[in-house]
Design an enzyme around this catalytic site. Structure first.
Site, mmCIF file in Angstrom:
data_model
loop_
_atom_site.group_PDB
_atom_site.id
_atom_site.type_symbol
_atom_site.label_atom_id
_atom_site.label_comp_id
_atom_site.label_asym_id
_atom_site.label_seq_id
_atom_site.Cartn_x
_atom_site.Cartn_y
_atom_site.Cartn_z
ATOM 1 N N ASP A 139 16.750 68.902 44.356
ATOM 2 C CA ASP A 139 17.976 69.538 43.869
ATOM 3 C C ASP A 139 17.946 69.671 42.348
ATOM 4 O OD1 ASP A 139 18.113 66.781 43.508
ATOM 5 O OD2 ASP A 139 19.739 66.495 44.926
ATOM 6 N N ASP A 156 29.179 58.950 49.110
ATOM 7 C CA ASP A 156 29.896 59.716 50.140
ATOM 8 C C ASP A 156 28.973 60.190 51.263
ATOM 9 O OD1 ASP A 156 28.432 61.667 48.860
ATOM 10 O OD2 ASP A 156 30.146 62.795 48.107
ATOM 11 N N HIS A 173 25.996 61.723 50.891
ATOM 12 C CA HIS A 173 25.166 62.918 50.662
ATOM 13 C C HIS A 173 23.685 62.568 50.579
ATOM 14 C CE1 HIS A 173 25.878 62.226 46.111
ATOM 15 N NE2 HIS A 173 24.577 62.119 46.273
ATOM 16 N N GLU A 185 26.961 67.615 50.100
ATOM 17 C CA GLU A 185 28.178 66.805 50.121
ATOM 18 C C GLU A 185 28.828 66.889 51.504
ATOM 19 O OE1 GLU A 185 28.550 64.813 47.817
ATOM 20 O OE2 GLU A 185 28.836 65.638 45.820
HETATM 21 C C1 F6R Z 1 18.990 63.193 43.718
HETATM 22 C C2 F6R Z 1 19.599 63.219 45.016
HETATM 23 C C3 F6R Z 1 20.803 62.425 45.342
HETATM 24 C C4 F6R Z 1 20.633 60.924 45.018
HETATM 25 C C5 F6R Z 1 21.905 60.167 45.363
HETATM 26 C C6 F6R Z 1 21.779 58.691 45.053
HETATM 27 O O1 F6R Z 1 17.864 64.055 43.678
HETATM 28 O O2 F6R Z 1 19.108 63.921 45.823
HETATM 29 O O3 F6R Z 1 21.072 62.555 46.726
HETATM 30 O O4 F6R Z 1 19.549 60.431 45.734
HETATM 31 O O5 F6R Z 1 22.976 60.706 44.648
HETATM 32 O O6 F6R Z 1 21.645 58.522 43.675
HETATM 33 P P1 F6R Z 1 21.182 57.127 43.057
HETATM 34 O O7 F6R Z 1 19.823 56.884 43.538
HETATM 35 O O8 F6R Z 1 21.254 57.326 41.577
HETATM 36 O O9 F6R Z 1 22.165 56.125 43.557
#
Ligand code: F6R
Length: 259
Positions: free
Chosen positions: A67, A135, A137, A142
């Site tokens: 992403d 949440d 994702h 989302e």
């Molecule tokens: C980032 C991504 C997100 C993160 C998620 C958890 O490329 O795809 O899904 O993996 O927001 O973020 P952290 O690891 O910072 O808790």
């Protein structure tokens, strides 16, 4: 879905790196899917160490990112392409021209999303690292995301923007929009490896592994995938109903069976 509850975040990182290292060293022209955020950082450090100490080579590999923020200037240090380069790619021998990420600066963003989706599918991801949001994702899909969605623009929830504000000067600087691989795109990868550590991940992990499958917890789509490895420390496993069973299963995993 194989759930592995390791003792510490460091052990989780070693296990994740081990899976990627195995794919890279046993596959011709391997394709690895990279996540950003904090969760995979230990795994990246371990892979860099292995590259330096054992000569683990990424020279024949390609990489895709999950992403990207929309609206940050090209090369911004918090853009996910920059982060992946700084935290991983620039320290190993994977040629940077084989690091693929969505073109969020394209005039026709919808066409750029479609083109990126085609690239990911045509390359064929061998192993995809994932983290999970509070949440539920994955990527930036989302709650409410279609379980068969493709790469497209999404709007971040307030919760995700506030969780990611730690990487910016203020929450106002966190972009509202992102381009993300869809859930259908992500689940086309051959092997999905979820990394989650810390008590903040306990609720979304329980929903993903043991909750009903549905768009309210986008990560629950992983229950449909035939090869998912969930690597957790004790804190992230804290709300699993069947934690004892997962621990027992891993303790008695046949020695010939790798992760
Ligand atoms: C980032 C991504 C997100 C993160 C998620 C958890 O490329 O795809 O899904 O993996 O927001 O973020 P952290 O690891 O910072 O808790």
């Amino acid at each position: 879905m194989e759930v592995v509850i390791a003792g510490s975040p460091d052990e989780v990182a070693q296990l994740a790196a081990g899976i990627v290292a195995r794919v890279v060293s046993t596959t011709e022209q391997p394709v690895i899917g990279l996540a950003t955020g904090s969760s995979p950082l230990g795994a990246y450090r371990s892979l860099i160490d292995q590259h330096r100490s054992t000569g683990l080579s990424f020279a024949g590999a390609s990489a895709v990112t999950l992403d990207e923020y929309v609206g940050l200037p090209y090369g911004h240090p918090e853009s996910y392409r920059s982060v992946i380069r700084t935290e991983f790619i620039d320290h190993v021998d994977l040629p940077v021209e084989r690091l693929h990420s969505p073109d969020v600066h394209a005039t026709d963003l919808a066409a750029a999303c479609d083109a990126y989706d085609r690239t990911v599918v045509e390359l064929g991801v061998d192993v995809q690292l994932l983290g999970i949001g509070a949440d539920g994702h994955i990527g930036f899909n989302e709650p409410g995301s279609s379980l068969s969605s493709r790469t497209r623009i999404k709007t971040l929830t307030d919760r995700t923007r506030s969780d990611n504000a730690r990487f910016f000067d203020s929450i106002g600087d966190v972009p509202r929009h992102v381009v993300t691989q869809g859930l259908g795109t992500i689940t086309a990868a051959a092997h999905l490896v979820m990394i989650a550590t810390g008590s903040g991940k306990a609720t979304p992990i329980a929903a993903m592994v043991e909750g009903p499958v549905g768009a309210s917890c986008p990560a629950s789509v992983l229950q449909f995938h035939r090869h998912v490895t969930v690597l957790l420390d004790d804190d992230a496993a804290g709300e699993l109903r069947h934690g004892d069973y997962y621990r027992e299963t891993y303790r008695h995993k046949p020695p010939w069976q790798h992760l």
